[in-house]
Structure formats: structure tokens, C-alpha cells
Design a protein around this motif. Structure first.
Motif, PDB file in Angstrom:
ATOM      1  N   THR A 208      -6.058   6.632  -5.951  1.00 31.29           N
ATOM      2  CA  THR A 208      -4.939   6.621  -5.005  1.00 31.29           C
ATOM      3  C   THR A 208      -5.447   7.002  -3.625  1.00 31.29           C
TER       4      THR A 208
ATOM      5  N   ARG B 218      -1.332  -2.155  -1.556  1.00 33.29           N
ATOM      6  CA  ARG B 218      -0.429  -2.676  -0.527  1.00 33.29           C
ATOM      7  C   ARG B 218      -1.157  -2.697   0.804  1.00 33.29           C
ATOM      8  N   ARG B 219      -1.159  -3.861   1.429  1.00 34.16           N
ATOM      9  CA  ARG B 219      -1.754  -4.012   2.749  1.00 34.16           C
ATOM     10  C   ARG B 219      -0.639  -4.263   3.761  1.00 34.16           C
TER      11      ARG B 219
ATOM     12  N   THR C 169      -2.867   0.857   1.234  1.00 33.36           N
ATOM     13  CA  THR C 169      -2.520   1.916   0.288  1.00 33.36           C
ATOM     14  C   THR C 169      -2.889   1.465  -1.122  1.00 33.36           C
TER      15      THR C 169
ATOM     16  N   ASP D  46      -2.268   2.761  -5.179  1.00 32.98           N
ATOM     17  CA  ASP D  46      -1.561   3.690  -6.063  1.00 32.98           C
ATOM     18  C   ASP D  46      -2.084   3.536  -7.492  1.00 32.98           C
TER      19      ASP D  46
ATOM     20  N   ALA E 243      -4.620   6.299   0.959  1.00 34.33           N
ATOM     21  CA  ALA E 243      -3.887   5.663   2.052  1.00 34.33           C
ATOM     22  C   ALA E 243      -4.723   5.826   3.308  1.00 34.33           C
TER      23      ALA E 243
ATOM     24  N   GLN F 299      -4.871   5.394   7.412  1.00 37.15           N
ATOM     25  CA  GLN F 299      -4.018   5.289   8.592  1.00 37.15           C
ATOM     26  C   GLN F 299      -4.758   4.610   9.747  1.00 37.15           C
TER      27      GLN F 299
ATOM     28  N   GLU G 245       2.970   3.412   9.470  1.00 33.08           N
ATOM     29  CA  GLU G 245       2.722   2.791   8.166  1.00 33.08           C
ATOM     30  C   GLU G 245       1.215   2.691   7.932  1.00 33.08           C
ATOM     31  N   PRO G 246       0.727   3.108   6.765  1.00 31.81           N
ATOM     32  CA  PRO G 246      -0.710   2.985   6.495  1.00 31.81           C
ATOM     33  C   PRO G 246      -1.166   1.536   6.587  1.00 31.81           C
TER      34      PRO G 246
END
Length: 263
Positions: free
Chosen positions: A27, A65-66, A9, A11, A29, A31, A5-6
């Protein structure tokens, strides 16, 4: 094969203030273990993007999203120090981190090669020393994500290569991801996995060499930037001065990130 899961992220992230579009359609992400560098001209929105990703500014559109419980270490671009208020480096590291005891503060400084600065006055530090202390503070919570805004601010060219070497070392030691802002691609080419070039929107992205040849990048910066690899066969003082007589070549043919050996 499933990917982890990153850490974070974004978007289609956008920000509009007083009718002016500061960022749009961003956008990305990031890792675990990855170093991502955001570059762009002055006013491109680099610091604004970091603030959106950190939740310090609310986006007008899109979503961030964290990973739940994500520990973030943040290094700001500038820190104003009141010279009339004496404070030791150790005390500065412990501000807001009461759980950071004397030994942990020493270890945090040791990670960035600055253990001897623990009792120094913050106001007496050189530019290179201050950046190391800020880096030590950002890494002191053993973050899963390091966010660094212009980490070589106020550091001379010799010291800048050393700072990026330290950042890569912290990534290896802590196993964290790194998101950093830089104004100069050639300084970070040897120390980053992915580059995001923005100018209110994403102009181009990819491996450093790929971005350096992209027409959108060349339109913004021209072709004056030479690939950079810091040949570290000597040591720098904290000020950035070279110790010893070994040569240092700051502009060498660059090897793509996938050919670099990672610890």
C-alpha cells in the motif's frame, strides 16, 4: 486542510505467479512534488512493483489508481543498445515522440547537463552519459510522475551522487512526483522524502533516517550503511570524474528531509 489528490495509489497490491507470491499487501500513495524511493534486497520485487504501478503487469489482488490523464516518464533499469546500428542521442530521444522537435530535444538534454551529447552516437556513451540521456528522455514529455528503475545503474559512486542531484532538480523544475528504485539507501538518503523498504511485502517505511534505524531494515541490510549526503561543492564530468580540486565528502552526518531547503 485538504490534501491534493495523489498521483498514484496502491491498495493491498499483490502478485502471485505459478503459486509463488512475488508481492503482497503493498500500500502506498505518492503526492505531487514528492520523491519516494523503493529499496530492498535482490529479488524483493522492486521492479515488479513498478510494473504493477505502471499497468505493465496485472495484479493478482489489490488495486492501483492513477490520477486521470497522468503523464508518466519511465526510465528502465537497463537498455540494450545494438552497437552495429548507429543512432544519435537526438534521434533516440525522438523515437516514439514525433512531436519532440530538435529544439525540444536539446532542451531535454540541457535539463540534465548533457546538451553537448545531442549529436553523439548512442553506442559511444559512457555509463554516466547513458543514464543522463535516459533521464532526459523520461523527462522530455514534462511528466507529472517520473518512474526511475535503478537510475544509477552502471555509474560510478561519484557520478551516482550527481544523478540523484539531477533527479531532485527535475522534480523542482517540472513540479513532478518521483518514484525510484534503488538498491542502496545511503546513496539516496539526501535526495528522497520517503523510503519504502520491501521484501515481497513492506518491511518498513518513512523518512530515510527513520528507516535506516528500523529493526526490519537492519535485519535485511545490517548496520554497515552510513548516512549519505552529497556535499556538492564541485562539479562532475559526465563520466563522474570530479572537476577541480574542491573536496567531496560522500559520508557526512545527514540532515532529515524536513530540514533540507527545497527550491
Amino acid at each position: 486542510m485538504s490534501h491534493p489528490e495523489p498521483l498514484i495509489t496502491a491498495d493491498n497490491l499483490g502478485l502471485e505467479v505459478a503459486g509463488r507470491q512475488l508481492l503482497q499487501n503493498i500500500t502506498l500513495a505518492l503526492q505531487p512534488g514528492e520523491i519516494v524511493t523503493v529499496i530492498g534486497p535482490n529479488g524483493a520485487g522492486k521492479t515488479t512493483l513498478l510494473r504493477l504501478l505502471l499497468g505493465l503487469t496485472r495484479a493478482s489482488s489489490g488495486e492501483v489508481r492513477r490520477r486521470p490523464g497522468l503523464r508518466i516518464g519511465y526510465m528502465p533499469q537497463r537498455l540494450q543498445i545494438d552497437a552495429s546500428m548507429p543512432m544519435s542521442v537526438r534521434r533516440f530521444l525522438q523515437l516514439g515522440q514525433a512531436q519532440l522537435d530538435r529544439e525540444q530535444a536539446r532542451m531535454a538534454l540541457q535539463r540534465v547537463g548533457a546538451a553537448e551529447l545531442a549529436d553523439a552516437s548512442l553506442a559511444d556513451l559512457s555509463g554516466g552519459e547513458m543514464q543522463r540521456v535516459l533521464l532526459a528522455r523520461a523527462a522530455s514529455r514534462k511528466p507529472q510522475l517520473l518512474v526511475l528503475d535503478e537510475p544509477t545503474q552502471g555509474v560510478d559512486v561519484g557520478g551516482q551522487g550527481e544523478v540523484y542531484r539531477l533527479i531532485a532538480g527535475l522534480r523542482d523544475q517540472l513540479g513532478c512526483g518521483v518514484l525510484l528504485v534503488s538498491h542502496d539507501l545511503h546513496l539516496v538518503m539526501a535526495a528522497t522524502d520517503k523510503v519504502l523498504c520491501i521484501n515481497q511485502h513492506i518491511c518498513c517505511e518513512g523518512h530515510p533516517e527513520q528507516v535506516s534505524r528500523d529493526p526490519a531494515y537492519l535485519e535485511l541490510f545490517g548496520d554497515k550503511v552510513a548516512p549519505y549526503t552529497h556535499q556538492h561543492n564541485h562539479q562532475h564530468k559526465l563520466s563522474g570524474d570530479v572537476v577541480g580540486d574542491h573536496s567531496c565528502d560522500h559520508e557526512q552526518p545527514h540532515h532529515p528531509p524536513e530540514h533540507r531547503e527545497r527550491k
